[in-house]
Design a protein around this motif. Sequence first.
Motif, mmCIF file in Angstrom:
data_model
loop_
_atom_site.group_PDB
_atom_site.id
_atom_site.type_symbol
_atom_site.label_atom_id
_atom_site.label_comp_id
_atom_site.label_asym_id
_atom_site.label_seq_id
_atom_site.Cartn_x
_atom_site.Cartn_y
_atom_site.Cartn_z
ATOM 1 N N ASP A 95 39.613 40.834 41.204
ATOM 2 C CA ASP A 95 38.184 41.095 41.045
ATOM 3 C C ASP A 95 37.858 42.507 41.525
ATOM 4 N N THR A 96 37.578 43.400 40.585
ATOM 5 C CA THR A 96 37.325 44.803 40.943
ATOM 6 C C THR A 96 35.982 45.009 41.628
ATOM 7 N N SER A 97 35.114 43.982 41.622
ATOM 8 C CA SER A 97 33.824 44.127 42.302
ATOM 9 C C SER A 97 33.970 43.998 43.818
ATOM 10 N N ILE A 98 35.107 43.485 44.278
ATOM 11 C CA ILE A 98 35.328 43.371 45.723
ATOM 12 C C ILE A 98 35.725 44.754 46.232
ATOM 13 N N GLN A 99 34.827 45.356 46.976
ATOM 14 C CA GLN A 99 35.010 46.747 47.390
ATOM 15 C C GLN A 99 35.837 46.901 48.664
ATOM 16 N N ASP A 100 35.678 46.016 49.613
ATOM 17 C CA ASP A 100 36.324 46.223 50.910
ATOM 18 C C ASP A 100 37.625 45.451 50.993
ATOM 19 N N ALA A 101 37.494 44.210 51.389
ATOM 20 C CA ALA A 101 38.684 43.396 51.593
ATOM 21 C C ALA A 101 38.482 42.056 50.924
ATOM 22 N N GLY A 102 39.570 41.482 50.510
ATOM 23 C CA GLY A 102 39.534 40.147 49.932
ATOM 24 C C GLY A 102 40.866 39.483 50.218
ATOM 25 N N CYS A 103 40.872 38.176 50.161
ATOM 26 C CA CYS A 103 42.091 37.423 50.438
ATOM 27 C C CYS A 103 42.508 36.726 49.153
ATOM 28 N N THR A 104 43.807 36.661 48.929
ATOM 29 C CA THR A 104 44.301 36.135 47.662
ATOM 30 C C THR A 104 44.795 34.706 47.807
ATOM 31 N N MET A 105 44.401 33.887 46.823
ATOM 32 C CA MET A 105 44.795 32.480 46.778
ATOM 33 C C MET A 105 45.563 32.239 45.489
ATOM 34 N N VAL A 106 46.378 31.195 45.507
ATOM 35 C CA VAL A 106 46.996 30.710 44.278
ATOM 36 C C VAL A 106 46.386 29.332 44.017
ATOM 37 N N SER A 107 46.022 29.072 42.773
ATOM 38 C CA SER A 107 45.373 27.805 42.422
ATOM 39 C C SER A 107 46.414 26.766 42.031
ATOM 40 N N GLU A 108 45.945 25.539 41.823
ATOM 41 C CA GLU A 108 46.856 24.456 41.451
ATOM 42 C C GLU A 108 47.513 24.703 40.092
ATOM 43 N N LYS A 109 46.947 25.589 39.296
ATOM 44 C CA LYS A 109 47.550 25.935 38.005
ATOM 45 C C LYS A 109 48.510 27.123 38.132
ATOM 46 N N GLY A 110 48.620 27.675 39.342
ATOM 47 C CA GLY A 110 49.570 28.750 39.589
ATOM 48 C C GLY A 110 49.027 30.151 39.402
ATOM 49 N N PHE A 111 47.712 30.262 39.145
ATOM 50 C CA PHE A 111 47.131 31.598 38.944
ATOM 51 C C PHE A 111 46.546 32.144 40.246
ATOM 52 N N TRP A 112 46.639 33.460 40.407
ATOM 53 C CA TRP A 112 46.180 34.143 41.607
ATOM 54 C C TRP A 112 44.761 34.639 41.419
ATOM 55 N N LYS A 113 43.983 34.593 42.511
ATOM 56 C CA LYS A 113 42.645 35.192 42.479
ATOM 57 C C LYS A 113 42.275 35.705 43.861
ATOM 58 N N VAL A 114 41.534 36.807 43.864
ATOM 59 C CA VAL A 114 41.056 37.401 45.112
ATOM 60 C C VAL A 114 39.692 36.799 45.417
ATOM 61 N N LYS A 116 36.518 37.109 48.270
ATOM 62 C CA LYS A 116 36.035 37.878 49.423
ATOM 63 C C LYS A 116 35.664 36.962 50.574
ATOM 64 N N GLU A 117 35.638 35.654 50.338
ATOM 65 C CA GLU A 117 35.307 34.698 51.394
ATOM 66 C C GLU A 117 36.588 34.179 52.044
ATOM 67 N N CYS A 118 37.141 35.003 52.918
ATOM 68 C CA CYS A 118 38.422 34.697 53.557
ATOM 69 C C CYS A 118 38.313 33.573 54.589
ATOM 70 N N PHE A 119 37.080 33.125 54.845
ATOM 71 C CA PHE A 119 36.870 32.037 55.808
ATOM 72 C C PHE A 119 37.029 30.668 55.150
ATOM 73 N N LEU A 120 37.193 30.637 53.824
ATOM 74 C CA LEU A 120 37.363 29.350 53.136
ATOM 75 C C LEU A 120 38.659 28.679 53.579
ATOM 76 N N ASN A 121 38.719 27.381 53.490
ATOM 77 C CA ASN A 121 39.924 26.650 53.850
ATOM 78 C C ASN A 121 40.824 26.480 52.631
ATOM 79 N N ALA A 122 42.029 26.982 52.740
ATOM 80 C CA ALA A 122 43.046 26.800 51.701
ATOM 81 C C ALA A 122 44.339 26.417 52.424
#
Length: 128
Positions: A95-114, A116-122
Amino acid sequence: MAINYSFVRKVGQKYFVSNMERNRFETAVEFCSQRGLELALPQNEAENNALIEVFKDPYAEAWIAVNKKKAEGNFALDMNNQTLTFTKWETGQPDTSIQDAGCTMVSEKGFWKVNKECFLNAFIVCQI
């Protein structure tokens, strides 16, 4: 060492391990680091597929070790500032709209996404 975890997957010379706990990104990094491990980061399709086997329910996500700070306009480095050699970004990601920092997750389908809410539980998945 790997037998103490409820989730263990071996791919090549690498193991992905997890206690099936979910927490925020910083806690995930700390959890792995305190055990002498690193946060999971798939290096190929086989590793990516093994990693997502951690999910027992739909809509699950796990943190992966992509650097939080943007490098030259995209998330192209791992947590050790090495260039990513494998990625599986979801459409429209990173996501190019995230200007500062973001955390990357992998979904159950295997795709990656950034996210910006790094406080979420994964899921916390480490690699050996």
